[in-house]
Design a protein around this motif. Structure first.
Motif, PDB file in Angstrom:
ATOM      1  N   GLN A  99       0.824  -1.199   0.000  1.00 27.41           N
ATOM      2  CA  GLN A  99       0.000   0.000   0.000  1.00 27.41           C
ATOM      3  C   GLN A  99       0.867   1.262   0.000  1.00 27.41           C
ATOM      4  O   GLN A  99       0.554   2.242  -0.681  1.00 27.41           O
ATOM      5  CB  GLN A  99      -0.936   0.001   1.202  1.00 27.41           C
ATOM      6  CG  GLN A  99      -2.013  -1.052   1.121  1.00 27.41           C
ATOM      7  CD  GLN A  99      -2.741  -1.240   2.439  1.00 27.41           C
ATOM      8  OE1 GLN A  99      -2.320  -0.758   3.495  1.00 27.41           O
ATOM      9  NE2 GLN A  99      -3.864  -1.956   2.388  1.00 27.41           N
ATOM     10  N   GLY A 100       1.946   1.227   0.757  1.00 29.75           N
ATOM     11  CA  GLY A 100       2.840   2.384   0.806  1.00 29.75           C
ATOM     12  C   GLY A 100       3.478   2.650  -0.552  1.00 29.75           C
ATOM     13  O   GLY A 100       3.557   3.788  -1.003  1.00 29.75           O
ATOM     14  N   ARG A 101       3.935   1.589  -1.202  1.00 32.68           N
ATOM     15  CA  ARG A 101       4.516   1.731  -2.538  1.00 32.68           C
ATOM     16  C   ARG A 101       3.485   2.258  -3.517  1.00 32.68           C
ATOM     17  O   ARG A 101       3.765   3.132  -4.332  1.00 32.68           O
ATOM     18  CB  ARG A 101       5.048   0.377  -3.021  1.00 32.68           C
ATOM     19  CG  ARG A 101       6.529   0.286  -3.092  1.00 32.68           C
ATOM     20  CD  ARG A 101       7.012  -0.933  -3.834  1.00 32.68           C
ATOM     21  NE  ARG A 101       6.188  -2.107  -3.743  1.00 32.68           N
ATOM     22  CZ  ARG A 101       6.285  -3.038  -2.803  1.00 32.68           C
ATOM     23  NH1 ARG A 101       7.197  -2.936  -1.852  1.00 32.68           N
ATOM     24  NH2 ARG A 101       5.493  -4.082  -2.807  1.00 32.68           N
ATOM     25  N   GLU A 102       2.282   1.716  -3.431  1.00 35.88           N
ATOM     26  CA  GLU A 102       1.193   2.144  -4.313  1.00 35.88           C
ATOM     27  C   GLU A 102       0.942   3.648  -4.155  1.00 35.88           C
ATOM     28  O   GLU A 102       0.777   4.370  -5.125  1.00 35.88           O
ATOM     29  CB  GLU A 102      -0.061   1.344  -3.965  1.00 35.88           C
ATOM     30  CG  GLU A 102      -1.271   1.660  -4.798  1.00 35.88           C
ATOM     31  CD  GLU A 102      -2.463   0.827  -4.366  1.00 35.88           C
ATOM     32  OE1 GLU A 102      -3.178   1.257  -3.439  1.00 35.88           O
ATOM     33  OE2 GLU A 102      -2.671  -0.253  -4.946  1.00 35.88           O
ATOM     34  N   ARG A 103       0.920   4.089  -2.908  1.00 38.44           N
ATOM     35  CA  ARG A 103       0.679   5.508  -2.618  1.00 38.44           C
ATOM     36  C   ARG A 103       1.816   6.374  -3.142  1.00 38.44           C
ATOM     37  O   ARG A 103       1.588   7.395  -3.793  1.00 38.44           O
ATOM     38  CB  ARG A 103       0.513   5.705  -1.108  1.00 38.44           C
ATOM     39  CG  ARG A 103       0.234   7.122  -0.681  1.00 38.44           C
ATOM     40  CD  ARG A 103       0.053   7.223   0.834  1.00 38.44           C
ATOM     41  NE  ARG A 103       1.007   6.461   1.612  1.00 38.44           N
ATOM     42  CZ  ARG A 103       2.248   6.875   1.890  1.00 38.44           C
ATOM     43  NH1 ARG A 103       2.676   8.023   1.455  1.00 38.44           N
ATOM     44  NH2 ARG A 103       3.052   6.121   2.614  1.00 38.44           N
ATOM     45  N   LEU A 104       3.070   5.972  -2.886  1.00 44.44           N
ATOM     46  CA  LEU A 104       4.218   6.763  -3.310  1.00 44.44           C
ATOM     47  C   LEU A 104       4.353   6.844  -4.825  1.00 44.44           C
ATOM     48  O   LEU A 104       4.784   7.861  -5.365  1.00 44.44           O
ATOM     49  CB  LEU A 104       5.514   6.173  -2.734  1.00 44.44           C
ATOM     50  CG  LEU A 104       5.763   6.425  -1.260  1.00 44.44           C
ATOM     51  CD1 LEU A 104       6.969   5.618  -0.792  1.00 44.44           C
ATOM     52  CD2 LEU A 104       5.968   7.890  -0.987  1.00 44.44           C
ATOM     53  N   LEU A 105       4.001   5.766  -5.503  1.00 42.51           N
ATOM     54  CA  LEU A 105       4.165   5.718  -6.954  1.00 42.51           C
ATOM     55  C   LEU A 105       2.911   6.134  -7.715  1.00 42.51           C
ATOM     56  O   LEU A 105       2.919   6.180  -8.941  1.00 42.51           O
ATOM     57  CB  LEU A 105       4.590   4.305  -7.384  1.00 42.51           C
ATOM     58  CG  LEU A 105       5.929   3.840  -6.826  1.00 42.51           C
ATOM     59  CD1 LEU A 105       6.186   2.383  -7.186  1.00 42.51           C
ATOM     60  CD2 LEU A 105       7.057   4.734  -7.318  1.00 42.51           C
ATOM     61  N   GLY A 106       1.844   6.434  -6.985  1.00 44.36           N
ATOM     62  CA  GLY A 106       0.609   6.868  -7.631  1.00 44.36           C
ATOM     63  C   GLY A 106      -0.057   5.770  -8.436  1.00 44.36           C
ATOM     64  O   GLY A 106      -0.656   6.026  -9.476  1.00 44.36           O
ATOM     65  N   LEU A 107       0.034   4.537  -7.967  1.00 49.35           N
ATOM     66  CA  LEU A 107      -0.503   3.403  -8.711  1.00 49.35           C
ATOM     67  C   LEU A 107      -1.976   3.139  -8.444  1.00 49.35           C
ATOM     68  O   LEU A 107      -2.608   2.387  -9.178  1.00 49.35           O
ATOM     69  CB  LEU A 107       0.300   2.135  -8.383  1.00 49.35           C
ATOM     70  CG  LEU A 107       1.784   2.191  -8.728  1.00 49.35           C
ATOM     71  CD1 LEU A 107       2.486   0.933  -8.236  1.00 49.35           C
ATOM     72  CD2 LEU A 107       1.977   2.364 -10.220  1.00 49.35           C
ATOM     73  N   ALA A 108      -2.514   3.738  -7.408  1.00 46.48           N
ATOM     74  CA  ALA A 108      -3.916   3.493  -7.080  1.00 46.48           C
ATOM     75  C   ALA A 108      -4.815   4.138  -8.133  1.00 46.48           C
ATOM     76  O   ALA A 108      -4.548   5.240  -8.617  1.00 46.48           O
ATOM     77  CB  ALA A 108      -4.246   4.074  -5.702  1.00 46.48           C
ATOM     78  N   ALA A 109      -5.869   3.436  -8.492  1.00 47.96           N
ATOM     79  CA  ALA A 109      -6.830   3.981  -9.453  1.00 47.96           C
ATOM     80  C   ALA A 109      -7.532   5.169  -8.802  1.00 47.96           C
ATOM     81  O   ALA A 109      -7.777   5.178  -7.595  1.00 47.96           O
ATOM     82  CB  ALA A 109      -7.845   2.917  -9.833  1.00 47.96           C
TER      83      ALA A 109
END
Length: 141
Positions: A99-109
């Motif tokens: 989740q942290g990586r997703e947030r930092l990289l802007g991967l969340a839809a």
């Protein structure tokens, strides 16, 4: 006289080890003790040099976001084995890293907002009607 190839290799290895510890979130003073630097400032200089060397070699960008992603990667790797064997605490750590990586990289839809299209259309038409009425009143003598 310069350092021998063996001494240079030792210094390079020490910088790499210091960088790995830094990415793992270890403080400079502890890094200095573990790797053999005189103090925290010397450890920080070694880490900075390791980063500069990695940039010169064209390796991964080492901005703050990338450092944090690398820390998530290392933390996830440390807990992965236990997580896939069913350890719920390790699984929580792995999921939080993801989740942290997703947030930092802007991967969340992007989150969708449900708007009733008919209601929105009616509101737009009402506003346009008011604007048109104001224009007609302003044009009348």
């Amino acid at each position: 006289m310069g350092a021998s190839p063996r001494q240079r290799m030792s210094a390079v290895e020490r910088r790499i080890q210091a960088l790995q510890l830094h990415l793992a979130g270890v403080d400079y003073r502890t890094i200095a003790k573990q790797v053999g630097y005189a103090d925290g400032a010397a450890a920080q200089k070694g880490i900075d040099r390791a980063i500069e060397e990695s940039i010169a070699r064209g390796e991964e960008d080492t901005d703050t976001r990338t450092r944090e992603v690398m820390r998530y990667n290392r933390l996830q790797a440390a807990h992965w084995g236990k997580a896939v064997k069913g350890d719920t605490k390790a699984s929580d750590v792995v999921l939080k890293c993801m989740q942290g990586r997703e947030r930092l990289l802007g991967l969340a839809a992007p989150k969708r907002i449900n708007i009733d299209a008919q209601q929105l259309g009616d509101e737009i038409l009402a506003i346009l009607g008011e604007v048109a009425a104001d224009d007609e009143q302003g044009a009348a003598p």
